[in-house]
Write an enzyme that holds these catalytic residues in place. Sequence first.
Site, PDB file in Angstrom:
ATOM      1  N   SER A  99       0.848  -1.190   0.000  1.00  0.00           N
ATOM      2  CA  SER A  99       0.000   0.000   0.000  1.00  0.00           C
ATOM      3  C   SER A  99       0.889   1.247   0.000  1.00  0.00           C
ATOM      4  CB  SER A  99      -0.963  -0.052   1.190  1.00  0.00           C
ATOM      5  OG  SER A  99      -2.021   0.878   1.039  1.00  0.00           O
ATOM      6  N   ASP A 236      -8.746  -5.085  -6.057  1.00  0.00           N
ATOM      7  CA  ASP A 236      -8.309  -4.126  -5.038  1.00  0.00           C
ATOM      8  C   ASP A 236      -9.206  -2.890  -5.126  1.00  0.00           C
ATOM      9  OD1 ASP A 236      -7.060  -2.313  -3.370  1.00  0.00           O
ATOM     10  OD2 ASP A 236      -5.036  -2.879  -3.977  1.00  0.00           O
ATOM     11  N   HIS A 265      -6.733  -6.167  -1.766  1.00  0.00           N
ATOM     12  CA  HIS A 265      -5.634  -5.272  -1.401  1.00  0.00           C
ATOM     13  C   HIS A 265      -4.435  -5.997  -0.804  1.00  0.00           C
ATOM     14  CE1 HIS A 265      -3.946  -1.373  -0.651  1.00  0.00           C
ATOM     15  NE2 HIS A 265      -4.030  -1.439   0.668  1.00  0.00           N
TER      16      HIS A 265
END
Length: 291
Positions: A99, A236, A265
């Site tokens: 991320s 995602d 994700h």
Amino acid sequence: MISNQTKGTVVVDGFSLDYCMEGRGIPTLIIGSNRFYARAFSKELREHLQLIFMDHRGFVAPPEEPLENSAYALDILLQDIEALRRHLNLEQFLIVGHSGHAFMALEYAKKFPQHVLGSVMIGVSPDYSEAMHQATDAFFETTASAERKDLYAKNMAKLPGLIQAKPEKRFVDYCLCAGPRNWFQYDFDAAALWEGVETNMQMIDYVWGKVFRDIDITKDLDKLEKPVLLALGKYDYVTGPPSLWDKVVPVFKHIQVELFEESAHYPQFEQPAEFDEKLLAWAIENKLIDN
């Protein structure tokens, strides 16, 4: 059997940044909460790599008084990583970010290429701009199931009350409420992953809200000779569809993109065997580790 866990702390500018090391093999530094990410990567991966999980300034108890936002500038965060490298006497290592931490991994590799074997970026878009958020929202609206959307709406309706009760936990509560966007299994409960994780909300608000919003990862990419692995989940709904990378991937000199068909994700957690296989194959192909 993997080697015993080693824990320690590096103190930089008054911030106590904890780390833990597990496994054997080439040192592999994973940026973010050491507690969260130690739970998010497979035990089997520790048989092949020495995983080093490192806190940054967003995953520590906040200072008693707020600091200037300059204390959380991206270059400062990169220097914190460098402080840990020196503390552990690491000469060369793999660096991994998931991320927003993927930006830190990439930018560290640009700034300190002599110490980086390769960079791994997981579950991230090229930036966190308003355009990215709009594209992600559109992706969610057009492709998510009715059940996923319904649970997301119900969870988000609870969020204001949770924030009011414990504002210092708003990042964790948001991540938990946004589970239907985070996880391929849309009703997955990630509470165990977040247990005991501290958050410094000033850092998170500033870095995720401004630094990563405005970042231009293409800057100096022409100078980056080290290989990059980009691992993306097909669904995602946090950082958007893989197509967001279409115009950026060609700017990299050495990049391999892997799409995980049953992940959102967190492909390293949702498809751990496949993720480990792709990561190790990439490292072997680029002669970063032995076959």
